[in-house]
Design a protein around this motif. Structure first.
Motif, PDB file in Angstrom:
ATOM      1  N   GLN A 180      18.772  40.390   9.800  1.00 36.94           N
ATOM      2  CA  GLN A 180      18.250  41.970   9.936  1.00 36.94           C
ATOM      3  C   GLN A 180      16.786  42.026  10.180  1.00 36.94           C
ATOM      4  OE1 GLN A 180      19.389  43.343   6.053  1.00 36.94           O
ATOM      5  NE2 GLN A 180      21.580  44.151   6.550  1.00 36.94           N
ATOM      6  N   SER A 181      16.215  40.897   9.475  1.00 33.72           N
ATOM      7  CA  SER A 181      14.720  40.862   9.807  1.00 33.72           C
ATOM      8  C   SER A 181      14.411  40.349  11.225  1.00 33.72           C
ATOM      9  CB  SER A 181      14.028  39.840   8.644  1.00 33.72           C
ATOM     10  OG  SER A 181      14.113  40.126   7.338  1.00 33.72           O
ATOM     11  N   ARG A 182      15.218  39.548  11.762  1.00 39.03           N
ATOM     12  CA  ARG A 182      14.930  39.164  13.068  1.00 39.03           C
ATOM     13  C   ARG A 182      15.010  40.275  14.020  1.00 39.03           C
ATOM     14  NH1 ARG A 182      14.623  33.599  13.971  1.00 39.03           N
ATOM     15  NH2 ARG A 182      15.275  32.207  12.304  1.00 39.03           N
ATOM     16  N   SER A 183      15.976  40.931  13.947  1.00 34.53           N
ATOM     17  CA  SER A 183      16.755  42.119  14.577  1.00 34.53           C
ATOM     18  C   SER A 183      15.275  43.254  14.531  1.00 34.53           C
ATOM     19  CB  SER A 183      17.919  42.811  14.198  1.00 34.53           C
ATOM     20  OG  SER A 183      18.970  41.891  14.278  1.00 34.53           O
ATOM     21  N   LEU A 184      14.735  43.269  13.238  1.00 33.07           N
ATOM     22  CA  LEU A 184      13.536  44.420  13.089  1.00 33.07           C
ATOM     23  C   LEU A 184      12.327  43.810  14.221  1.00 33.07           C
ATOM     24  CD1 LEU A 184      12.232  46.803  11.734  1.00 33.07           C
ATOM     25  CD2 LEU A 184      11.951  45.259   9.937  1.00 33.07           C
ATOM     26  N   TYR A 185      12.263  42.494  13.691  1.00 33.98           N
ATOM     27  CA  TYR A 185      11.065  42.082  14.544  1.00 33.98           C
ATOM     28  C   TYR A 185      11.299  42.314  16.088  1.00 33.98           C
ATOM     29  CZ  TYR A 185       9.863  39.827   9.815  1.00 33.98           C
ATOM     30  OH  TYR A 185       9.839  39.678   8.712  1.00 33.98           O
ATOM     31  N   ASP A 186      12.284  41.941  16.655  1.00 29.45           N
ATOM     32  CA  ASP A 186      12.894  41.884  18.073  1.00 29.45           C
ATOM     33  C   ASP A 186      12.552  43.301  18.373  1.00 29.45           C
ATOM     34  OD1 ASP A 186      13.316  39.211  18.103  1.00 29.45           O
ATOM     35  OD2 ASP A 186      15.583  39.571  18.034  1.00 29.45           O
ATOM     36  N   LEU A 187      13.087  44.269  17.656  1.00 25.48           N
ATOM     37  CA  LEU A 187      12.903  45.800  17.920  1.00 25.48           C
ATOM     38  C   LEU A 187      11.436  45.980  18.397  1.00 25.48           C
ATOM     39  CD1 LEU A 187      14.234  48.641  18.158  1.00 25.48           C
ATOM     40  CD2 LEU A 187      13.850  49.004  15.919  1.00 25.48           C
ATOM     41  N   LEU A 188      10.511  45.697  17.118  1.00 26.50           N
ATOM     42  CA  LEU A 188       9.139  45.985  17.234  1.00 26.50           C
ATOM     43  C   LEU A 188       8.500  45.452  18.277  1.00 26.50           C
ATOM     44  CD1 LEU A 188       8.284  45.265  13.359  1.00 26.50           C
ATOM     45  CD2 LEU A 188       8.421  47.851  14.610  1.00 26.50           C
ATOM     46  N   ARG A 189       8.757  44.520  18.980  1.00 28.55           N
ATOM     47  CA  ARG A 189       8.462  43.669  19.985  1.00 28.55           C
ATOM     48  C   ARG A 189       8.844  44.443  21.503  1.00 28.55           C
ATOM     49  NH1 ARG A 189      10.314  38.868  17.520  1.00 28.55           N
ATOM     50  NH2 ARG A 189       8.967  37.780  16.471  1.00 28.55           N
ATOM     51  N   GLU A 190      10.265  44.754  21.539  1.00 25.97           N
ATOM     52  CA  GLU A 190      10.619  45.083  22.556  1.00 25.97           C
ATOM     53  C   GLU A 190      10.430  46.553  22.946  1.00 25.97           C
ATOM     54  OE1 GLU A 190      14.830  43.939  22.384  1.00 25.97           O
ATOM     55  OE2 GLU A 190      14.235  41.660  22.283  1.00 25.97           O
ATOM     56  N   HIS A 191      10.552  47.530  21.703  1.00 22.19           N
ATOM     57  CA  HIS A 191      10.507  48.896  21.895  1.00 22.19           C
ATOM     58  C   HIS A 191       9.203  49.529  21.409  1.00 22.19           C
ATOM     59  CE1 HIS A 191      14.793  49.477  23.098  1.00 22.19           C
ATOM     60  NE2 HIS A 191      14.897  48.634  22.338  1.00 22.19           N
ATOM     61  N   TYR A 192       8.207  48.903  20.876  1.00 18.21           N
ATOM     62  CA  TYR A 192       6.988  49.238  20.475  1.00 18.21           C
ATOM     63  C   TYR A 192       5.775  48.605  21.009  1.00 18.21           C
ATOM     64  CZ  TYR A 192       9.744  52.137  17.430  1.00 18.21           C
ATOM     65  OH  TYR A 192      10.731  53.085  16.917  1.00 18.21           O
ATOM     66  N   GLY A 193       5.939  47.515  21.632  1.00 16.81           N
ATOM     67  CA  GLY A 193       4.913  46.644  22.365  1.00 16.81           C
ATOM     68  C   GLY A 193       4.128  46.092  21.213  1.00 16.81           C
ATOM     69  N   VAL A 194       4.598  45.731  19.996  1.00 14.33           N
ATOM     70  CA  VAL A 194       3.818  44.970  19.078  1.00 14.33           C
ATOM     71  C   VAL A 194       3.423  43.809  19.285  1.00 14.33           C
ATOM     72  CG1 VAL A 194       3.894  44.273  16.829  1.00 14.33           C
ATOM     73  CG2 VAL A 194       4.816  46.608  17.116  1.00 14.33           C
ATOM     74  N   ARG A 195       2.036  43.424  19.185  1.00 14.93           N
ATOM     75  CA  ARG A 195       1.594  42.012  19.388  1.00 14.93           C
ATOM     76  C   ARG A 195       1.288  41.081  18.262  1.00 14.93           C
ATOM     77  NH1 ARG A 195      -4.099  43.921  21.347  1.00 14.93           N
ATOM     78  NH2 ARG A 195      -4.354  41.581  21.597  1.00 14.93           N
ATOM     79  N   LEU A 196       1.275  41.786  16.967  1.00 18.65           N
ATOM     80  CA  LEU A 196       1.157  41.200  15.808  1.00 18.65           C
ATOM     81  C   LEU A 196       1.972  41.959  14.853  1.00 18.65           C
ATOM     82  CD1 LEU A 196      -0.276  38.899  14.061  1.00 18.65           C
ATOM     83  CD2 LEU A 196      -2.140  40.632  13.760  1.00 18.65           C
ATOM     84  N   ILE A 197       2.940  40.964  14.160  1.00 19.97           N
ATOM     85  CA  ILE A 197       3.489  41.581  12.905  1.00 19.97           C
ATOM     86  C   ILE A 197       3.232  40.879  11.568  1.00 19.97           C
ATOM     87  CG2 ILE A 197       6.096  41.518  12.102  1.00 19.97           C
ATOM     88  CD1 ILE A 197       6.976  41.310  14.792  1.00 19.97           C
ATOM     89  N   CYS A 198       2.693  41.394  10.899  1.00 20.91           N
ATOM     90  CA  CYS A 198       2.223  40.993   9.212  1.00 20.91           C
ATOM     91  C   CYS A 198       3.182  41.447   8.342  1.00 20.91           C
ATOM     92  CB  CYS A 198       1.045  41.672   8.997  1.00 20.91           C
ATOM     93  SG  CYS A 198      -0.587  41.196  10.197  1.00 20.91           S
ATOM     94  N   ALA A 199       4.186  40.506   8.101  1.00 22.45           N
ATOM     95  CA  ALA A 199       4.905  40.553   7.105  1.00 22.45           C
ATOM     96  C   ALA A 199       4.840  40.201   5.642  1.00 22.45           C
ATOM     97  CB  ALA A 199       6.445  39.868   7.441  1.00 22.45           C
ATOM     98  N   SER A 200       4.888  40.872   4.703  1.00 23.32           N
ATOM     99  CA  SER A 200       4.239  40.836   3.361  1.00 23.32           C
ATOM    100  C   SER A 200       5.091  39.807   2.734  1.00 23.32           C
ATOM    101  CB  SER A 200       4.189  41.956   2.510  1.00 23.32           C
ATOM    102  OG  SER A 200       3.324  42.972   3.391  1.00 23.32           O
ATOM    103  N   ALA A 201       4.582  38.969   2.018  1.00 26.75           N
ATOM    104  CA  ALA A 201       5.378  38.013   1.311  1.00 26.75           C
ATOM    105  C   ALA A 201       5.937  38.655   0.115  1.00 26.75           C
ATOM    106  CB  ALA A 201       4.438  36.735   0.593  1.00 26.75           C
ATOM    107  N   LEU A 202       7.066  38.001  -0.444  1.00 23.86           N
ATOM    108  CA  LEU A 202       7.865  38.628  -1.699  1.00 23.86           C
ATOM    109  C   LEU A 202       6.836  38.301  -2.694  1.00 23.86           C
ATOM    110  CD1 LEU A 202      10.719  39.826  -1.621  1.00 23.86           C
ATOM    111  CD2 LEU A 202      10.329  38.525   0.306  1.00 23.86           C
ATOM    112  N   PRO A 203       6.857  39.293  -3.672  1.00 26.23           N
ATOM    113  CA  PRO A 203       5.977  39.397  -5.005  1.00 26.23           C
ATOM    114  C   PRO A 203       6.536  38.213  -6.000  1.00 26.23           C
ATOM    115  CG  PRO A 203       6.992  41.126  -4.943  1.00 26.23           C
ATOM    116  CD  PRO A 203       7.500  40.633  -3.612  1.00 26.23           C
ATOM    117  N   PRO A 204       5.746  37.632  -6.579  1.00 25.77           N
ATOM    118  CA  PRO A 204       6.176  36.695  -7.678  1.00 25.77           C
ATOM    119  C   PRO A 204       6.943  37.602  -8.801  1.00 25.77           C
ATOM    120  CG  PRO A 204       3.757  36.900  -8.080  1.00 25.77           C
ATOM    121  CD  PRO A 204       4.336  37.743  -6.643  1.00 25.77           C
ATOM    122  N   MET A 205       8.147  37.652  -8.780  1.00 21.44           N
ATOM    123  CA  MET A 205       9.114  38.746  -9.413  1.00 21.44           C
ATOM    124  C   MET A 205       9.014  38.195 -10.964  1.00 21.44           C
ATOM    125  SD  MET A 205      11.547  40.245  -6.849  1.00 21.44           S
ATOM    126  CE  MET A 205      12.136  41.760  -7.525  1.00 21.44           C
ATOM    127  N   GLY A 206       8.868  36.843 -10.995  1.00 18.51           N
ATOM    128  CA  GLY A 206       9.022  36.571 -12.446  1.00 18.51           C
ATOM    129  C   GLY A 206       7.663  36.958 -13.382  1.00 18.51           C
TER     130      GLY A 206
END
Length: 213
Positions: free
Chosen positions: A112-138
């Motif tokens: 799903q993440s790959r599909s989201l990133y592809d969509l952002l590139r192809e339909h939104y023209g995004v040059r940089l995707i900043c994906a937030s790290a998972l927080p230290p849930m512990g």
């Protein structure tokens, strides 16, 4: 997994705007409750407002926030697929926590993440995707043991998968706020970011954007 924490509202205030002068820069923020600013009263103190203010020091920033509490990667993907295509230079993605705690299989989340990133590139023209790290849930004060231990291990797997995607995608960055998670910097519910965490998150994203520019 059901996590019982006090329900805090999303930050109030505008979810789109313009600020600064200089070359134009269009920024989109998508995600879940943290991206929506849960934990602070106003968007000015959340990720959106703090990031726009920082980037606006050198650019004419047009920004937009599309985030809501409880959102999963699949839901955000579906919403963006159904929206009118637009153009943004940078997108900040704040997703993964709900997928992690809701039991979404890791392989499905990666797909799903790959599909989201592809969509952002192809339909939104995004040059940089900043994906937030998972927080230290512990380390989140709201989570008791052994739940925190289980979620921490699962979040680590999700975060490792994100780092793996980063190695494959030149336009993808994993953004990790440079701040330890403890009760003093968290929101009143012990689960969402407080103002200092949002500041560190905005600074980390801004550093990646400045490198791109």
């Amino acid at each position: 997994m059901r996590i019982k924490v006090p329900k805090l509202p999303e930050a109030g205030g505008p979810r789109a705007g313009t600020t600064g002068t200089g070359a134009p820069l269009r920024v989109l923020i998508v995600g879940d409750s943290s991206a929506a600013g849960v934990g602070v009263a106003l968007q000015n103190d959340a990720l959106s407002g703090q990031l726009a203010a920082r980037l606006g020091r050198a650019r004419a920033v047009t920004w937009q926030l599309r985030a809501r509490s409880g959102a999963t990667t699949a839901q955000v993907l579906a919403e963006l697929q159904g929206a009118e295509p637009d153009h943004f230079d940078v997108v900040v993605v704040g997703l993964g926590v709900n997928d992690c705690k809701n039991g979404v299989p890791l392989a499905r989340w990666v797909e799903q993440s790959r599909s989201l990133y592809d969509l952002l590139r192809e339909h939104y023209g995004v040059r940089l995707i900043c994906a937030s790290a998972l927080p230290p849930m512990g380390d989140l004060p709201a989570l008791p043991r052994p739940l925190s231990t289980v979620l921490a291990a699962r979040a680590a797997l999700f975060d490792a998968a994100l780092m793996g995607m980063v190695t494959e995608m030149p336009d993808l960055r994993r953004v990790h706020p440079d701040m330890a998670t403890h009760v003093q910097v968290m929101a009143a519910d012990g689960f969402h970011p407080g103002p200092l965490v949002y500041t560190a998150w905005a600074e980390a994203v801004a550093a990646e954007v400045e490198t791109l520019l």
